[in-house]
Design an enzyme around this catalytic site. Structure first.
Site, PDB file in Angstrom:
ATOM      1  N   GLU A  32       2.348  -2.272  15.922  1.00 27.61           N
ATOM      2  CA  GLU A  32       1.842  -2.116  17.276  1.00 27.61           C
ATOM      3  C   GLU A  32       0.717  -3.116  17.542  1.00 27.61           C
ATOM      4  OE1 GLU A  32       1.041   2.040  18.150  1.00 27.61           O
ATOM      5  OE2 GLU A  32       2.560   2.675  16.681  1.00 27.61           O
ATOM      6  N   VAL A  58       0.885  -1.163   0.000  1.00 28.89           N
ATOM      7  CA  VAL A  58       0.000   0.000   0.000  1.00 28.89           C
ATOM      8  C   VAL A  58       0.921   1.211   0.000  1.00 28.89           C
ATOM      9  CG1 VAL A  58      -1.799   1.237   1.233  1.00 28.89           C
ATOM     10  CG2 VAL A  58      -1.738  -1.273   1.307  1.00 28.89           C
ATOM     11  N   GLU A  80       1.596   9.708  24.762  1.00 34.22           N
ATOM     12  CA  GLU A  80       0.270   9.108  24.921  1.00 34.22           C
ATOM     13  C   GLU A  80      -0.008   8.582  26.332  1.00 34.22           C
ATOM     14  OE1 GLU A  80      -2.619   8.666  22.149  1.00 34.22           O
ATOM     15  OE2 GLU A  80      -1.522  10.536  22.467  1.00 34.22           O
ATOM     16  N   MET A  88       8.506   5.326  21.685  1.00 31.99           N
ATOM     17  CA  MET A  88       7.273   6.091  21.492  1.00 31.99           C
ATOM     18  C   MET A  88       6.804   6.648  22.837  1.00 31.99           C
ATOM     19  SD  MET A  88       5.327   3.943  18.470  1.00 31.99           S
ATOM     20  CE  MET A  88       5.428   2.320  19.243  1.00 31.99           C
ATOM     21  N   THR A  89       7.573   7.612  23.329  1.00 36.76           N
ATOM     22  CA  THR A  89       7.379   8.162  24.670  1.00 36.76           C
ATOM     23  C   THR A  89       6.355   9.293  24.659  1.00 36.76           C
ATOM     24  OG1 THR A  89       9.527   9.183  24.176  1.00 36.76           O
ATOM     25  CG2 THR A  89       9.492   7.484  25.847  1.00 36.76           C
TER      26      THR A  89
END
Length: 425
Positions: A214, A144, A280, A277-278
């Site tokens: 994820e 994609v 949220e 991914m620090t």
């Protein structure tokens, strides 16, 4: 330097106080022309120590040659130029700024194909690489493919390396553990996908693959690692690198589908670079709090350093905030907003911005039509804290998620903390 706006402060008086034009102060802090200052708001104060007055017929390239200041430096010191602001005779260009950073920290950023070009060009002079979000794959092995030509052209224009981000998202745009599992368990599908990725990267000039998978089923942990190993070997054969995005873990045995398949030690040994991914902690359906509170970010970094060499680690930095309605209802989604947008909102509703010293993040509250709201976002102070953490721990870099929203103050502050890239333009 950073200045916190006090009640009664006016931009004109601050400009005189710091020896700057109002236009420069507005530009460096992303303030609209009629936007009032907000008590508690942070301002970045950049004072030129050397300037050049533009003469008729001069070009940026000519000024760079004449002054000995690299073109990218000129764009960093005069951010409006990268966005297409034409040179005008009489303009004063900064050739050096007071208080420039000393520590080296490569900087990256994630961009969507629909990122506004003005916003992108605001960021690119300050970065070393650009990650294009995102490619996917189908069950027949075809890719994609996003419309990435514009992003690649802009990155090349500013001399940046580019990373192709591969996700396991399904047709709805959600991370799919089922789609990921199919790839991990089907050697023929892996071969088709990796072959197509390598061909695309070589054709388009990408320097590496960034894997963002994820919510992997914990049962597929070993298969995920095997896939990453195969991808690394295939990429290294043709001189490309492998980067992997990691959920923000604080221990090896942390439970939850987001975390369990992300084995820091094993992935750190396979990948050339990882992104933590620090962000949220404060999220769209959660209770109001800072998106990336410094104690929690620090805890993730310190755990990662026990499993992965510091030079391989990038710190993820959020470029957004949330506006929650009160009282908190977990079924009601908070509104995502940009950091500049948050300050403009505070000005509009007459709020005062506070700065949480523990979280190292700004926030404010307001009431609209009888409904309470709480906003947490990022500003120059919170960015400074994160950059200092990355420098202090000797990390290999940092990267912004994402470049969709303008954040002029961030780029102004970045140069005060770290040594910016020169590169080529």
């Amino acid at each position: 330097m950073l200045y916190t706006v006090q009640p009664g402060d006016q931009l004109s008086a601050l400009a005189r106080r710091f020896g700057l034009s109002q236009e420069r102060l507005r530009s460096d802090n992303g303030l609209a022309g009629d936007q009032p200052l907000v008590p508690g708001q942070a301002l970045v104060i950049l004072r030129p120590t050397r300037v050049h007055q533009v003469k008729a017929g001069e070009t940026l390239w000519g000024i760079a040659r004449e002054t000995g200041v690299p073109l990218r430096r000129l764009l960093q010191y005069n951010p409006t130029l990268a966005q297409g602001h034409p040179l005008q005779p009489g303009d004063l260009l900064a050739l050096a700024l007071e208080g420039e950073g000393n520590g080296t920290l490569p900087m990256g950023g994630y961009a969507y194909p629909h990122t506004a070009r003005g916003t992108l060009r605001q960021a690119l002079p300050f970065l070393t690489d650009l990650s294009v979000f995102a490619y996917g794959f189908r069950e027949d092995g075809t890719l994609v493919v996003p419309e990435d030509s514009g992003l690649l052209e802009e990155a090349a224009r500013f001399g940046l390396g580019t990373m192709l981000v591969l996700t396991s998202m399904d047709d709805s745009g959600s991370f799919s553990s089922q789609r990921a599992a199919r790839l991990f368990r089907d050697p023929a599908l892996q071969e088709r996908v990796l072959g197509a990725l390598v061909d695309t990267m070589l054709e388009k000039g990408y320097r590496g693959l960034d894997v963002d998978f994820e919510y992997i089923d914990p049962a597929d942990r070993g298969a995920f690692l095997a896939f990453l190993g195969s991808a690394r070997d295939r990429l290294h054969q043709v001189g490309l690198s492998l980067h992997v995005d990691l959920a923000p873990k604080t221990s090896a045995d942390q439970t939850g589908q987001l975390y369990e398949a992300h084995d820091y030690h094993a992935i750190g040994a396979i990948a050339d670079r990882v992104l933590l991914m620090t962000y949220e902690w404060g999220y769209a359906y959660g209770p109001p709090m800072a998106v990336a509170p410094l104690p929690q970010v620090t805890q993730v970094v310190d755990y990662a350093l026990t499993e992965i060499p510091a030079g391989k680690i990038q710190l993820g930095i959020p470029n957004y905030g949330y506006d929650w309605t009160l009282p908190h209802d977990p079924s009601r989604r908070a509104v995502t907003l940009g950091n500049q947008e948050a300050v403009a909102l505070a000005a509009q509703v007459g709020a005062k911005i506070s700065f949480d010293q523990t979280a190292q993040a700004p926030a404010f509250s307001y009431v609209r039509e009888g409904v309470g709201h709480q906003v947490w976002f990022e500003d120059a102070r919170s960015i400074q804290a994160k950059l200092c953490l990355a420098l202090g721990r000797g990390l290999g870099g940092a990267a912004y998620w994402n470049l969709l929203r303008p954040f002029a103050q961030n780029w102004a502050e970045l140069g005060q903390v770290v040594r910016l890239p020169v590169g080529t333009v």
